[in-house]
Design a protein around this motif. Structure first.
Motif, mmCIF file in Angstrom:
data_model
loop_
_atom_site.group_PDB
_atom_site.id
_atom_site.type_symbol
_atom_site.label_atom_id
_atom_site.label_comp_id
_atom_site.label_asym_id
_atom_site.label_seq_id
_atom_site.Cartn_x
_atom_site.Cartn_y
_atom_site.Cartn_z
ATOM 1 N N GLU A 1 76.555 17.436 49.834
ATOM 2 C CA GLU A 1 76.533 17.964 51.198
ATOM 3 C C GLU A 1 76.497 19.488 51.252
ATOM 4 O OE1 GLU A 1 79.848 16.156 53.181
ATOM 5 O OE2 GLU A 1 78.930 14.168 53.120
ATOM 6 N N ILE A 2 76.765 20.152 50.143
ATOM 7 C CA ILE A 2 76.671 21.616 50.116
ATOM 8 C C ILE A 2 75.202 21.961 50.376
ATOM 9 C CG2 ILE A 2 76.897 23.674 48.675
ATOM 10 C CD1 ILE A 2 79.060 22.162 47.105
ATOM 11 N N PRO A 3 74.923 22.840 51.334
ATOM 12 C CA PRO A 3 73.530 23.101 51.703
ATOM 13 C C PRO A 3 72.594 23.429 50.539
ATOM 14 C CG PRO A 3 74.986 24.066 53.331
ATOM 15 C CD PRO A 3 75.862 23.556 52.219
ATOM 16 N N VAL A 4 73.005 24.290 49.614
ATOM 17 C CA VAL A 4 72.099 24.619 48.505
ATOM 18 C C VAL A 4 71.871 23.410 47.602
ATOM 19 C CG1 VAL A 4 72.546 27.102 48.455
ATOM 20 C CG2 VAL A 4 73.916 25.591 47.023
ATOM 21 N N MET A 5 72.878 22.567 47.465
ATOM 22 C CA MET A 5 72.729 21.373 46.630
ATOM 23 C C MET A 5 71.846 20.347 47.338
ATOM 24 S SD MET A 5 73.732 20.653 43.667
ATOM 25 C CE MET A 5 73.628 19.262 42.599
ATOM 26 N N ALA A 6 72.028 20.204 48.645
ATOM 27 C CA ALA A 6 71.196 19.274 49.409
ATOM 28 C C ALA A 6 69.731 19.682 49.318
ATOM 29 C CB ALA A 6 71.660 19.220 50.860
ATOM 30 N N ARG B 1 82.097 23.228 42.585
ATOM 31 C CA ARG B 1 82.059 21.800 42.917
ATOM 32 C C ARG B 1 81.407 20.993 41.803
ATOM 33 N NH1 ARG B 1 82.358 20.689 48.486
ATOM 34 N NH2 ARG B 1 84.262 21.656 49.235
ATOM 35 N N ILE B 2 80.392 21.541 41.172
ATOM 36 C CA ILE B 2 79.747 20.849 40.050
ATOM 37 C C ILE B 2 80.745 20.690 38.911
ATOM 38 C CG2 ILE B 2 78.016 21.097 38.220
ATOM 39 C CD1 ILE B 2 76.194 22.405 40.394
ATOM 40 N N ASP B 3 81.487 21.754 38.609
ATOM 41 C CA ASP B 3 82.494 21.690 37.544
ATOM 42 C C ASP B 3 83.559 20.643 37.862
ATOM 43 O OD1 ASP B 3 81.145 23.671 36.160
ATOM 44 O OD2 ASP B 3 82.519 25.282 36.776
ATOM 45 N N GLU B 4 84.023 20.639 39.125
ATOM 46 C CA GLU B 4 85.028 19.654 39.538
ATOM 47 C C GLU B 4 84.484 18.240 39.410
ATOM 48 O OE1 GLU B 4 86.110 20.727 43.533
ATOM 49 O OE2 GLU B 4 86.983 22.637 42.900
ATOM 50 N N PHE B 5 83.245 18.034 39.873
ATOM 51 C CA PHE B 5 82.641 16.711 39.790
ATOM 52 C C PHE B 5 82.485 16.277 38.333
ATOM 53 C CE2 PHE B 5 78.835 14.147 39.130
ATOM 54 C CZ PHE B 5 79.214 12.996 39.797
ATOM 55 N N GLU C 1 59.263 25.189 44.483
ATOM 56 C CA GLU C 1 60.399 24.987 45.386
ATOM 57 C C GLU C 1 61.621 24.473 44.627
ATOM 58 O OE1 GLU C 1 58.867 22.359 48.358
ATOM 59 O OE2 GLU C 1 57.548 23.907 49.201
ATOM 60 N N LEU C 2 61.405 23.586 43.672
ATOM 61 C CA LEU C 2 62.519 23.069 42.880
ATOM 62 C C LEU C 2 63.129 24.191 42.046
ATOM 63 C CD1 LEU C 2 64.321 20.746 41.935
ATOM 64 C CD2 LEU C 2 62.632 20.299 40.143
ATOM 65 N N GLN C 3 62.314 25.021 41.450
ATOM 66 C CA GLN C 3 62.825 26.133 40.650
ATOM 67 C C GLN C 3 63.638 27.104 41.516
ATOM 68 O OE1 GLN C 3 62.700 26.109 37.258
ATOM 69 N NE2 GLN C 3 61.898 24.098 37.730
ATOM 70 N N GLU C 4 63.150 27.372 42.718
ATOM 71 C CA GLU C 4 63.878 28.250 43.630
ATOM 72 C C GLU C 4 65.209 27.621 44.056
ATOM 73 O OE1 GLU C 4 61.128 29.039 46.812
ATOM 74 O OE2 GLU C 4 59.752 30.121 45.481
ATOM 75 N N ALA D 1 69.089 28.875 43.361
ATOM 76 C CA ALA D 1 70.073 29.029 44.434
ATOM 77 C C ALA D 1 71.365 28.297 44.096
ATOM 78 C CB ALA D 1 69.498 28.526 45.762
ATOM 79 N N VAL D 2 71.260 27.112 43.507
ATOM 80 C CA VAL D 2 72.447 26.358 43.089
ATOM 81 C C VAL D 2 73.184 27.119 41.996
ATOM 82 C CG1 VAL D 2 73.232 24.261 41.896
ATOM 83 C CG2 VAL D 2 71.604 24.086 43.788
ATOM 84 N N GLU D 3 72.429 27.656 41.049
ATOM 85 C CA GLU D 3 73.051 28.387 39.939
ATOM 86 C C GLU D 3 73.741 29.660 40.420
ATOM 87 O OE1 GLU D 3 69.720 28.819 37.298
ATOM 88 O OE2 GLU D 3 70.000 26.826 36.451
#
Length: 130
Positions: free
Chosen positions: A87-92, A50-54, A33-36, A40-42
């Motif tokens: 809060e982004i669904p894929v990140m959550a 958002r990751i780049d901005e953060f 599940e973590l790999q999936e 999805a995040v990638e």
């Protein structure tokens, strides 16, 4: 499994068991599940932006902190950016999957540590430390 008294054989057996444990962990639903969720995040353009901005804000904050120029407002801005990222669904989902795997690995660490007089994960520099 019988363990012979030969130190070389014992070391090989322990390393073999370690590899088998790693392979078994790869088969855990929590790991898959973590790999999936990671994939999805990638694949999420929004999450990647958002990751780049953060990361940019975090680097700026760290530099400001090193030079003594970081303010409470800078910290608040960084925390807000992190909260929005999470809060982004894929990140959550990724963070939830990571927490589930961490809990499972902690249980495995406890099982390994029980017969020892040490915390195996901590002594091995394991992934389960906070």
């Amino acid at each position: 499994m019988s363990i012979e008294t030969d130190a070389g054989t014992i070391e090989q057996d322990v390393e073999t068991l370690g590899r088998q444990l790693g392979e078994a962990i790869e088969q855990l639903p929590e790991y898959r599940e973590l790999q999936e969720a990671k994939a999805a995040v990638e694949e999420s353009e929004n999450a990647q932006e958002r990751i780049d901005e953060f990361e940019q804000l975090r680097q700026e904050f760290m530099l400001a902190r090193q030079t003594g120029d970081a303010s409470q407002e800078d910290l608040r801005e960084l925390q807000e950016a992190q909260s929005e990222l999470h809060e982004i669904p894929v990140m959550a989902e990724y963070l939830e999957a990571q927490n589930r795997l961490d809990a499972r690995l902690e249980a495995i660490n406890d099982a390994i540590s029980e017969p020892l007089d040490i915390d195996f994960g901590e002594e091995a520099g394991g992934c389960c430390e906070d």
